[in-house]
Write a protein that holds these residues in place. Sequence first.
Motif, PDB file in Angstrom:
ATOM      1  N   LEU A  50       0.812  -1.221   0.000  1.00 40.53           N
ATOM      2  CA  LEU A  50       0.000   0.000   0.000  1.00 40.53           C
ATOM      3  C   LEU A  50       0.840   1.262   0.000  1.00 40.53           C
ATOM      4  O   LEU A  50       0.389   2.315  -0.468  1.00 40.53           O
ATOM      5  CB  LEU A  50      -0.923   0.007   1.216  1.00 40.53           C
ATOM      6  N   PRO A  54      -1.096   4.092  -2.125  1.00 40.33           N
ATOM      7  CA  PRO A  54      -2.115   4.244  -1.084  1.00 40.33           C
ATOM      8  C   PRO A  54      -3.488   4.499  -1.698  1.00 40.33           C
ATOM      9  O   PRO A  54      -3.607   5.185  -2.720  1.00 40.33           O
ATOM     10  CB  PRO A  54      -1.616   5.451  -0.283  1.00 40.33           C
ATOM     11  N   ALA A 117      -5.838  -7.831  -1.793  1.00 42.44           N
ATOM     12  CA  ALA A 117      -4.596  -7.313  -1.216  1.00 42.44           C
ATOM     13  C   ALA A 117      -3.791  -8.395  -0.517  1.00 42.44           C
ATOM     14  O   ALA A 117      -2.611  -8.192  -0.219  1.00 42.44           O
ATOM     15  CB  ALA A 117      -4.895  -6.178  -0.240  1.00 42.44           C
ATOM     16  N   GLN A 188      -6.473   0.290  -6.699  1.00 43.64           N
ATOM     17  CA  GLN A 188      -7.048   0.960  -5.535  1.00 43.64           C
ATOM     18  C   GLN A 188      -8.493   0.531  -5.313  1.00 43.64           C
ATOM     19  O   GLN A 188      -8.940   0.359  -4.173  1.00 43.64           O
ATOM     20  CB  GLN A 188      -6.945   2.477  -5.685  1.00 43.64           C
TER      21      GLN A 188
END
Length: 357
Positions: A50, A54, A117, A188
């Motif tokens: 991340l 981000p 993720a 994202q």
Amino acid sequence: MKNTWLILFSLGLFGWASCSRSTDAPTPEPQPEQLEMPIPTYFPKMVYNLSSNPVTYDGFQLGRSLFYDGILSRNGTIACGTCHQQAVAFTHHGHDLSHGIDDKIGMRNAPPIQNMAWEKTFFWDGGVHDLDLFPIAPIENPVEMDEKLPNVLQKLRDSKNPDYPQLFKKAFGTTEITTERFTKALSQFMVFLVSNNSRYDLYLRGTTNALTATEKEGLAIFRQKCGTCHEGELFTDQSFRNNGLSIARSTDEGRFRITQNPEDRYKFKVPSLRNVGYTSPYMHDGRFATLEQVLDHYAQNVKQTPNLDPLLQQNNQLGISLTSEEKQKIIAFLRTLSDEQFVKDYRFADPGFGKAF
């Protein structure tokens, strides 16, 4: 009530609020508003970095628009969301093999998009190791989207799509549309698709009556007989295994297509079982329509194929010993992994491009 709604909307859609700044100091350049990732304490260590990408409010919204836009395909008819539909945990419900451009049929069942993720590899054969590279494969696959990435970027820059340069500017600071920004925006959106609000999650968080007695018995049986491959709270060890499916139905050799290692022939990635109640049909080729059929396979239909997993050939017997009662209890437990909040979360839905901003 109306004023309350306006206040909530101005703060960024229920909690995605902008940080206030002092009027006494010079106003700095606006910075992207970062979103806090929903990371359950009982999940393993996150794989996705991340810090290199981000998740921001504007980056997420750009990624969501791209995910649902047919502009990514050759003729504008196929979006990521076509084969990954939210109501069924981002799978292609009802299709054993995914259907792509010009209604061409793919070679595998579309896997769910959730908890990405934490994934080390992607696709049934693990052909991609980086989430930021993940979207390129379906875009350029001739039976999925049948487009070239440079063409997609050019279409996004085109004056016919005036919203996109401004969306990229909000997300990344300028209107420049590049491969890196394109793939990172999609990432994202995808990394934020975290499923962790099933009844089983409530049970993990201390609500002991979130599961019935039968479901708890099913959990115990599952851990004993299925938990080696479907381990941990993601319900996958992310390995590649041959689970004894008949190879007469398909010529797909699984991971061997990527590694060319004979020991990988007919091995496929162990899927997560979260939301498995939503994601039928099952297996890499969607050959089983129900969870009952899946457990019947493991109990009595495992085939002695090359590279069959050792766990399915013990004590001179194929498969897993399961009684009818045990199978029903396991299925009862598996249905507690359904996350209704996840499949109905408005933040993950098709924004109707051009209307959400």
